[in-house]
Design an enzyme around this catalytic site. Structure first.
Site, short mmCIF file in Angstrom:
data_model
loop_
_atom_site.label_atom_id
_atom_site.label_comp_id
_atom_site.label_asym_id
_atom_site.label_seq_id
_atom_site.Cartn_x
_atom_site.Cartn_y
_atom_site.Cartn_z
N SER A 129 0.80 -1.21 0.18
CA SER A 129 -0.15 -0.02 0.08
C SER A 129 0.84 1.40 -0.10
O SER A 129 0.59 2.13 -0.62
CB SER A 129 -0.89 0.04 1.04
OG SER A 129 -1.78 -0.95 1.14
N LYS A 159 -9.14 -6.30 10.69
CA LYS A 159 -10.45 -5.55 9.95
C LYS A 159 -11.59 -5.78 10.77
O LYS A 159 -12.49 -5.03 10.48
CB LYS A 159 -10.61 -6.54 8.45
CG LYS A 159 -9.45 -6.05 7.57
CD LYS A 159 -9.60 -6.73 6.47
CE LYS A 159 -8.54 -6.10 5.32
NZ LYS A 159 -8.73 -7.01 3.99
N ASP A 205 -12.71 -3.06 0.02
CA ASP A 205 -12.32 -4.48 -0.60
C ASP A 205 -13.39 -5.09 -1.38
O ASP A 205 -13.32 -5.47 -2.60
CB ASP A 205 -12.25 -5.55 0.62
CG ASP A 205 -10.98 -5.64 1.34
OD1 ASP A 205 -10.01 -5.08 0.81
OD2 ASP A 205 -11.01 -5.85 2.49
N GLY A 214 -12.11 -16.54 5.38
CA GLY A 214 -11.65 -15.35 6.30
C GLY A 214 -12.24 -14.17 6.04
O GLY A 214 -13.30 -13.84 5.36
N GLY A 215 -11.48 -12.70 6.32
CA GLY A 215 -12.05 -11.70 6.15
C GLY A 215 -12.17 -11.29 4.74
O GLY A 215 -13.04 -10.65 4.37
#
Length: 285
Positions: A18, A68, A105, A132-133
């Protein structure tokens, strides 16, 4: 005048791309701003937010694993998408230190699929690996686009719970991830005007993790492979798909897409997407 800045936080965080992405866009646009990574462990999350909440130069942070979901309890408000998904990957500081959580996302994942989904299909199916997330955003997004979902995980009951929570309407299925490891002779029907997608929304295939065991006999001809893993960018999953004649989408698509939405929230300007090819080349170095 102080320079506005943002972070990406997580544990671990050294692998995050990022800072490279946001710094690239800031330079291209000539915006005075900074974006860096910060290693924040779970028990330090509240202290991190307390430290920066009252700093007028801090405009927010991106949030990666494992924060998150846990960060929701530490902020003041949620965007409807983040509330639905139960996960936040972007926190924006508003006036008086009010912190609002967003989830980019979902839009980032969907971005490369949008041109394909402009076509009307008789049937849409997605096989999703992972619980998962990241899988939360994939499940909710594809369910909203009319997909029938098959979610595979090591714990099928967890996959079922995700479907019940995020995609309660529709005849979706939860299975053991091992189902996809062995070849099948399933006779796929005529797939004309159908859209088939296989998504790896798990860490399998990521550097330091075992590869994803997926036999491509489980997907019909013309099915598309989408892997959200970014390190390496050419995973065994994508390589096997390409060798089988399937179109592929790599993890840079979602990575850049979700970052673009966050960048605009932080710095008030859309990123210069005409430079995506140059950015991807930088990410590969």
């Amino acid at each position: 005048m102080s320079i506005p800045f943002a972070h990406v936080i997580g544990d671990p965080i050294a692998q995050s791309k990022s800072p490279l992405i946001h710094s690239f866009w800031l330079e291209k646009l000539g915006i005075s701003g900074r974006y860096k990574s910060r290693h924040v462990e779970a028990d330090a999350l509240r202290d991190y937010l307390s430290k920066y909440r009252d700093d007028g130069s801090w405009i927010g942070c991106n949030v990666t694993m494992p924060h998150k979901q846990s960060i929701i309890a530490e902020i003041d408000a949620l965007d409807p998408v983040a509330e639905k998904l139960g996960a936040v990957n972007t926190v924006v500081r508003h006036e008086n230190g009010v912190l609002k959580g967003f989830n980019t996302d979902a839009s980032g994942f969907l971005e490369p699929l949008l041109p394909m989904l402009e076509t009307e299909h008789l049937f849409r199916m997605a096989r999703i690996i992972g619980t998962g997330g990241a899988a939360r955003a994939v499940i909710a997004t594809l369910a909203d686009r009319g997909f029938t979902l098959v979610v595979a995980g090591r714990n099928p009951s967890k996959a079922r719970a995700l479907l019940d929570e995020l995609a309660p309407r529709g005849e979706h299925h939860a299975i053991d991830i091992a189902h996809f490891a062995e070849p099948t002779d399933f006779p796929f029907d005529d797939r004309d005007r159908c859209f088939d997608l296989v998504v790896n929304a798990s860490p399998l295939g990521m550097e330091g993790n075992p590869p994803l065991a997926f036999d491509w006999s489980h997907a019909p001809p013309g099915g598309i492979a989408y892997d959200i893993v970014t390190n390496p960018i050419e995973t065994p999953f994508l390589k096997a798909a390409r060798e089988g004649g399937h179109e592929t989408i790599n993890g840079f698509a979602m990575l850049i897409g979700q970052a673009a939405a966050a960048f605009e929230k932080f710095f008030g300007a859309p990123p210069p997407r005409e430079h995506d090819q140059e950015l991807q080349e930088l990410l590969l170095k």
